[in-house]
Design a protein around this motif. Structure first.
Motif, mmCIF file in Angstrom:
data_model
loop_
_atom_site.group_PDB
_atom_site.id
_atom_site.type_symbol
_atom_site.label_atom_id
_atom_site.label_comp_id
_atom_site.label_asym_id
_atom_site.label_seq_id
_atom_site.Cartn_x
_atom_site.Cartn_y
_atom_site.Cartn_z
ATOM 1 N N VAL A 41 0.863 -1.178 0.000
ATOM 2 C CA VAL A 41 0.000 0.000 0.000
ATOM 3 C C VAL A 41 0.899 1.226 0.000
ATOM 4 O O VAL A 41 1.733 1.383 0.902
ATOM 5 C CB VAL A 41 -0.927 0.017 1.229
ATOM 6 C CG1 VAL A 41 -1.704 1.333 1.288
ATOM 7 C CG2 VAL A 41 -1.890 -1.175 1.194
ATOM 8 N N ASP B 266 1.452 5.405 -0.104
ATOM 9 C CA ASP B 266 0.854 6.692 0.240
ATOM 10 C C ASP B 266 1.941 7.763 0.207
ATOM 11 O O ASP B 266 2.779 7.831 1.125
ATOM 12 C CB ASP B 266 0.236 6.618 1.626
ATOM 13 C CG ASP B 266 -0.497 7.892 1.984
ATOM 14 O OD1 ASP B 266 -0.801 8.694 1.074
ATOM 15 O OD2 ASP B 266 -0.765 8.083 3.184
ATOM 16 N N TYR C 167 -2.002 -1.612 -3.755
ATOM 17 C CA TYR C 167 -3.322 -1.003 -3.580
ATOM 18 C C TYR C 167 -3.154 0.418 -3.054
ATOM 19 O O TYR C 167 -2.176 0.731 -2.370
ATOM 20 C CB TYR C 167 -4.177 -1.817 -2.610
ATOM 21 C CG TYR C 167 -4.539 -3.190 -3.124
ATOM 22 C CD1 TYR C 167 -5.376 -3.341 -4.226
ATOM 23 C CD2 TYR C 167 -4.031 -4.335 -2.508
ATOM 24 C CE1 TYR C 167 -5.713 -4.602 -4.702
ATOM 25 C CE2 TYR C 167 -4.355 -5.602 -2.975
ATOM 26 C CZ TYR C 167 -5.201 -5.731 -4.078
ATOM 27 O OH TYR C 167 -5.515 -6.976 -4.552
ATOM 28 N N PRO D 76 -3.938 3.696 -0.688
ATOM 29 C CA PRO D 76 -4.199 3.806 0.750
ATOM 30 C C PRO D 76 -5.676 3.971 1.106
ATOM 31 O O PRO D 76 -6.124 3.473 2.143
ATOM 32 C CB PRO D 76 -3.392 5.041 1.157
ATOM 33 C CG PRO D 76 -2.330 5.155 0.118
ATOM 34 C CD PRO D 76 -2.941 4.654 -1.154
ATOM 35 N N SER E 230 -7.315 -1.685 1.043
ATOM 36 C CA SER E 230 -6.505 -1.270 2.181
ATOM 37 C C SER E 230 -7.254 -1.487 3.489
ATOM 38 O O SER E 230 -6.673 -1.931 4.492
ATOM 39 C CB SER E 230 -6.118 0.209 2.038
ATOM 40 O OG SER E 230 -5.357 0.641 3.140
ATOM 41 N N ASN F 195 -6.357 -4.091 6.715
ATOM 42 C CA ASN F 195 -6.322 -3.729 8.130
ATOM 43 C C ASN F 195 -7.147 -4.694 8.969
ATOM 44 O O ASN F 195 -6.737 -5.083 10.071
ATOM 45 C CB ASN F 195 -6.834 -2.301 8.323
ATOM 46 C CG ASN F 195 -5.868 -1.254 7.792
ATOM 47 O OD1 ASN F 195 -4.661 -1.486 7.743
ATOM 48 N ND2 ASN F 195 -6.389 -0.115 7.377
ATOM 49 N N ARG G 150 1.737 -6.965 8.825
ATOM 50 C CA ARG G 150 2.035 -5.666 8.228
ATOM 51 C C ARG G 150 3.432 -5.218 8.632
ATOM 52 O O ARG G 150 3.814 -5.308 9.798
ATOM 53 C CB ARG G 150 1.022 -4.612 8.675
ATOM 54 C CG ARG G 150 1.305 -3.209 8.116
ATOM 55 C CD ARG G 150 0.156 -2.273 8.440
ATOM 56 N NE ARG G 150 -0.109 -2.229 9.861
ATOM 57 C CZ ARG G 150 -1.311 -1.903 10.388
ATOM 58 N NH1 ARG G 150 -2.327 -1.644 9.589
ATOM 59 N NH2 ARG G 150 -1.479 -1.879 11.692
#
Length: 210
Positions: free
Chosen positions: A146, A148, A163, A165, A170, A174, A184
């Motif tokens: 992910v 960002d 992917y 954020p 995403s 989580n 993670r």
């Protein structure tokens, strides 16, 4: 007539009312906070029929694997029992089908440890259908990233998927992290960038639900 098998003898004590008995026993717990109003709801009737059908199918499939079932370990027995308990309290038909497969496939998990059985049963109880499908669809990737902000010209590594954020994916990641199915870590590309990989339990959950 052929001599009844071990599981047929056991099943005969329960009869065809296996599902109805278990669902009826759990219904008071499932709807206890709302009793007696929701007991008469049409949704409750659909729930009981759906679960009764699933439990009867599980019973039939277990009968087809009598020799393996006879020799399951204590940890397998624990796992099967807890998955069935989750099935009784599940309203989603697709989730029930996933749990049915998990029950039958648990028979082949001969070397499972008690801790693993507990983690798997807990994850199977809490994982949503959407989370399961995401987990199953992405198991082919070694790295799930992910970014960002997203890096437009980033060259994907072998078996890597990226992917955004703010994407639904995403959010699913989580949730899977919270279930202990995904790990993670920092991706190495910057402060807000992460990469995700499957935990052992995450891979086992996918395998057991096939």
């Amino acid at each position: 007539m052929d001599e009844p098998s071990f599981l047929e003898k056991a099943s005969s004590n329960i009869g065809m009312s296996l599902g109805a008995t278990l669902v009826a026993a759990s219904a008071s717990t499932y709807l206890a906070p709302f009793f007696p109003v929701l007991m008469g709801a049409f949704a409750n009737g659909r729930y009981q029929k759906r679960v009764q059908k699933a439990l009867n199918e599980i019973n039939e499939r277990l009968n087809e694997n009598e020799d393996a079932v006879r020799n399951i370990s204590d940890n397998q027995f624990k796992l099967v029992g807890e998955i069935i308990s989750t099935t009784i309290h599940t309203t989603n038909e697709e989730k029930i089908e996933i749990l049915q497969n998990a029950v039958i496939n648990s028979i082949s998990f001969t070397d499972i440890e008690e801790h693993e059985a507990s983690l798997l049963s807990r994850a199977l109880r809490d994982v949503t259908v959407r989370e399961y499908h995401f987990l199953n669809d992405n198991i082919q990737f070694k790295e799930i990233s992910v970014f960002d902000p997203p890096i437009d010209d980033h060259q994907l590594r072998d078996k890597q998927v990226v992917y955004l954020p703010a994407s639904d994916e995403s959010q699913l990641l989580n949730g899977l992290v919270n279930l202990g199915l995904i790990h993670r870590g920092h991706s190495g590309f910057g402060g807000g960038d992460f990469h995700y990989s499957y935990t052992k339990i995450g891979r086992e959950l996918v395998n057991i639900c096939q």
